[in-house]
Enzyme design. Structure first.
Site, PDB file in Angstrom:
ATOM      1  N   GLU A 243      -2.354  -6.042   1.360  1.00  0.00           N
ATOM      2  CA  GLU A 243      -3.523  -5.176   1.546  1.00  0.00           C
ATOM      3  C   GLU A 243      -3.815  -4.390   0.267  1.00  0.00           C
ATOM      4  O   GLU A 243      -4.966  -4.288  -0.170  1.00  0.00           O
ATOM      5  CB  GLU A 243      -3.283  -4.207   2.701  1.00  0.00           C
ATOM      6  CG  GLU A 243      -4.425  -3.218   2.901  1.00  0.00           C
ATOM      7  CD  GLU A 243      -4.187  -2.261   4.063  1.00  0.00           C
ATOM      8  OE1 GLU A 243      -5.003  -1.333   4.243  1.00  0.00           O
ATOM      9  OE2 GLU A 243      -3.188  -2.439   4.793  1.00  0.00           O
ATOM     10  N   THR A 366      -3.122   6.524  -0.042  1.00  0.00           N
ATOM     11  CA  THR A 366      -3.723   7.218  -1.171  1.00  0.00           C
ATOM     12  C   THR A 366      -2.964   6.929  -2.464  1.00  0.00           C
ATOM     13  O   THR A 366      -1.789   6.547  -2.435  1.00  0.00           O
ATOM     14  CB  THR A 366      -3.728   8.738  -0.945  1.00  0.00           C
ATOM     15  OG1 THR A 366      -2.371   9.212  -0.911  1.00  0.00           O
ATOM     16  CG2 THR A 366      -4.428   9.113   0.362  1.00  0.00           C
TER      17      THR A 366
END
Length: 380
Positions: A243, A366
């Site tokens: 991902e 993040t």
């Protein structure tokens, strides 16, 4: 990807994808942005062209080729035209590995044919209103009751959430066990108690499908448990590198596109009697961006090769993700600045790219979390 990384089959595939994008996406994307959602038909058309489930075995309707370069080429061609509403990458790059590696044969037969044809749009639901990168804080619960799990909770920021027919939900099946108490349950469209909230309004990606999902005593058959109970955290850890690599590849492609547009603008736009690209400051800005993009492209292409060889680990993926998206953020900001007032106009491609792609440093974990992963590996 660099041409040197591709075979003739990849190049032929790239041409086909480019033609598909120009024919099936470009003429409609502005209308989809105004509507706030892409037309569901584009998924079925993509399925007919073999753009969904490339790495799914042929017996289930897929392409039968596990080569991540093909998925990267799809994302690059979509990004080349700024079509940020298309959710194919989430479907192909993020969800597919869970179904391929964790699903039973019965589950594969049920879900994969629709996955590949575009009749079944997929999503994965991890993030909650009070749990983002910290998956151990997940509050959604699933209590075993006879031959089903009773699912309760809420998820937010879910890509493909409105269109999704099949959602992999991360839920707590064992209390008091932290990350070890999480499992993956596949929720299907139409299950009583499964509802969708509002389509979320973002600062960019207007056509991109992002929604809230709610689960109120949803009885999910035990046959829809994906992988092993209580092992979701490990399953997620196994699949997050791909991902994050997907996000990195998307980010570099977006930055390269904006840079090419800016370079052309600097050659044609004049000020004080000469092209703005002729001023030393502009040349230096362009030179720095060209160099940063070359470095980022080289690193990401190498990471793709390592992933295909089975060598890309969580740390390598974290490095690719934070670096590529940080380069992207800097490049887009400088490209907008070089466009002057036009850079602040929504109709300018670089302006749309500036807001549409800011999220890459946030989702998939993040960039601060990426640095934490890398730092821990360094023993500090």
């Amino acid at each position: 990807m660099r041409d040197s990384e591709l075979t003739q089959e990849h190049r032929d595939f790239q041409v086909m994808v480019r033609e598909f994008v120009e024919r099936e996406i470009v003429p409609h994307h502005d209308a989809w942005e105004r509507a706030g959602l892409v037309d569901r038909q584009v998924w079925r058309t993509a399925g007919k062209h073999g753009l969904l489930g490339i790495d799914v075995p042929e017996q289930y309707g897929g392409g039968g080729v596990r080569d991540f370069r093909y998925q990267v080429l799809i994302s690059e061609e979509i990004m080349r035209v700024g079509a940020t509403g298309i959710g194919f990458a989430l479907h192909n790059d993020v969800v597919a590995p869970y179904l391929l590696d964790l699903a039973t044969e019965e589950q594969r037969q049920r879900w994969l044919p629709g996955f590949c044809s575009g009749e079944t749009v997929t999503a994965i639901a991890m993030t909650e209103p009070e749990a983002g990168s910290d998956l151990q804080a997940i509050r959604t619960t699933a209590r075993r009751d006879a031959d089903a799990y009773v699912l309760n909770g809420a998820k937010t920021f879910i890509t493909n959430g409105v269109h999704a027919d099949l959602v992999i939900v991360v839920a707590r099946t064992e209390q008091g066990r932290g990350a070890r108490g999480l499992s993956l349950l596949v929720v299907e469209r139409g299950m009583p108690g499964f509802t969708r909230g509002r389509k979320l309004e973002k600062i960019g990606m207007a056509a991109q499908d992002t929604a809230e999902l709610f689960f109120d005593d949803v009885r999910v058959p035990a046959a829809n448990l994906l992988g092993r109970p209580g092992r979701a955290f490990l399953h997620l850890a196994d699949n997050l590198p791909q991902e994050r690599l997907s996000i990195a590849a998307y980010a570099v492609a977006a930055a390269e596109t904006a840079f090419a547009q800016t370079l052309e603008y600097c050659r044609g736009r004049t000020a004080f009697g000469r092209p703005i690209g002729a001023f030393q400051h502009s040349r230096f800005e362009l030179a720095e961006m060209a160099t940063e993009l070359d470095v980022a492209r080289t690193y990401v292409d190498r990471a793709v090769a390592e992933h295909n060889a089975g060598h890309l680990d969580a740390v390598g993926a974290a490095k690719a993700k934070w670096w590529a998206t940080d380069v992207q953020r800097r490049v887009l900001d400088r490209c907008l600045q070089l466009h002057g007032g036009y850079g602040f106009m929504r109709e300018t491609p670089v302006a749309r790219a500036f807001v549409d792609n800011r999220v890459h440093a946030i989702y998939g974990g993040t960039n601060e979390v990426m640095k934490e992963i890398i730092g821990r590996d360094l023993g500090v």
